[in-house]
Scaffold this motif. Structure first.
Motif, short mmCIF file in Angstrom:
data_model
loop_
_atom_site.label_atom_id
_atom_site.label_comp_id
_atom_site.label_asym_id
_atom_site.label_seq_id
_atom_site.Cartn_x
_atom_site.Cartn_y
_atom_site.Cartn_z
N ALA A 111 36.90 3.89 88.18
CA ALA A 111 36.06 4.67 89.08
C ALA A 111 36.88 5.66 89.91
N VAL A 112 38.03 5.22 90.42
CA VAL A 112 38.87 6.10 91.23
C VAL A 112 39.44 7.22 90.37
N VAL A 113 39.93 6.89 89.19
CA VAL A 113 40.49 7.91 88.30
C VAL A 113 39.42 8.94 87.93
N GLU A 114 38.23 8.47 87.59
CA GLU A 114 37.15 9.39 87.22
C GLU A 114 36.71 10.22 88.42
N ALA A 115 36.67 9.63 89.62
CA ALA A 115 36.30 10.37 90.83
C ALA A 115 37.32 11.48 91.12
N GLY A 116 38.55 11.27 90.68
CA GLY A 116 39.60 12.27 90.85
C GLY A 116 39.65 13.30 89.73
N GLY A 117 38.67 13.25 88.83
CA GLY A 117 38.61 14.23 87.74
C GLY A 117 39.35 13.81 86.49
N GLY A 118 39.77 12.56 86.42
CA GLY A 118 40.53 12.10 85.26
C GLY A 118 39.73 11.20 84.35
N ARG A 119 40.42 10.72 83.34
CA ARG A 119 39.86 9.78 82.36
C ARG A 119 40.82 8.61 82.26
N VAL A 120 40.35 7.52 81.70
CA VAL A 120 41.19 6.35 81.48
C VAL A 120 42.47 6.73 80.73
N GLU A 121 42.34 7.62 79.76
CA GLU A 121 43.50 8.02 78.94
C GLU A 121 44.56 8.76 79.74
N ASP A 122 44.23 9.17 80.97
CA ASP A 122 45.20 9.86 81.83
C ASP A 122 46.09 8.89 82.60
N ILE A 123 45.74 7.61 82.59
CA ILE A 123 46.54 6.62 83.31
C ILE A 123 47.88 6.45 82.59
N VAL A 124 48.97 6.61 83.33
CA VAL A 124 50.30 6.49 82.74
C VAL A 124 51.05 5.24 83.21
N ARG A 125 50.57 4.61 84.29
CA ARG A 125 51.26 3.42 84.79
C ARG A 125 50.28 2.53 85.55
N LEU A 126 50.42 1.24 85.33
CA LEU A 126 49.69 0.22 86.09
C LEU A 126 50.72 -0.79 86.59
N THR A 127 50.69 -1.08 87.87
CA THR A 127 51.53 -2.13 88.43
C THR A 127 50.60 -3.21 88.95
#
Length: 135
Positions: free
Chosen positions: A63-79
Motif C-alpha cells: 500500500a505504501v509503495v503504491e501510494a508513492g507511485g510505485g509497484r511491488v516490482e520496484d521494491i529493491v530491499r526488505l529488512t
C-alpha cells in the motif's frame, strides 16, 4: 509510469541462485523508503500470530509503495525484524504462499534480524522497504 523495470537482481558468476531473495539489486529512478511497518490494519488493530501479522505487514508495504507511485516490482530491499527467529524459521514453509499472494514472485535483496522487542508491544514482525521507482 513506465512498465520497464527500474531494477534487476545481481547474481555473481558461480554463485548458487538464491531462493526467495536476491543477493543484490541494481536500480535507477526515484527512491521510496518506508518506515518500519508492522502487522496492524488501518485502524491500528494487530492480527494475531506471526503469519497473519506477516500477511498484513506485506499488504501495508504494498500500500505504501503504491501510494508513492510505485509497484511491488520496484521494491529493491526488505529488512525484516522478528522477535522470535525460531518461530520465523519454523514458519518458512507457510510464509512462501503468503509472500507470493501479497508481493508476487518479486524477490528483492532481503535481510532478517532477530530483535529483543519492537516499539509496538504486540508486533512480532516489522519490515522496512526500499523501492526505486522508474521515471
Amino acid at each position: 509510469m513506465s512498465n520497464a523495470p527500474a531494477s534487476r537482481a545481481i547474481l555473481p558468476e558461480g554463485w548458487p541462485v538464491p531462493r526467495g531473495y536476491a543477493n543484490g539489486m541494481v536500480a535507477e529512478g526515484r527512491v521510496l523508503v518506508t518506515g518500519g511497518l508492522v502487522g496492524w490494519d488501518a485502524n491500528g488493530v494487530f492480527a494475531e500470530g506471526l503469519l497473519p501479522q506477516l500477511r498484513q505487514t506485506l499488504i501495508n508495504i504494498k500500500a505504501v509503495v503504491e501510494a508513492g507511485g510505485g509497484r511491488v516490482e520496484d521494491i529493491v530491499r526488505l529488512t525484516w525484524y522478528v522477535t522470535d527467529i525460531a518461530d520465523y524459521r519454523a514458519s518458512l514453509k507457510e510464509m512462501g504462499p503468503i509472500y507470493r499472494e501479497t508481493l508476487g514472485r518479486h524477490f528483492p535483496a532481503m535481510a532478517v534480524v532477530q530483535v529483543v522487542a519492537l516499539v509496538e508491544p504486540q508486533a512480532l514482525v516489522e519490515i522496512e522497504a526500499t523501492a526505486v521507482i522508474a521515471g
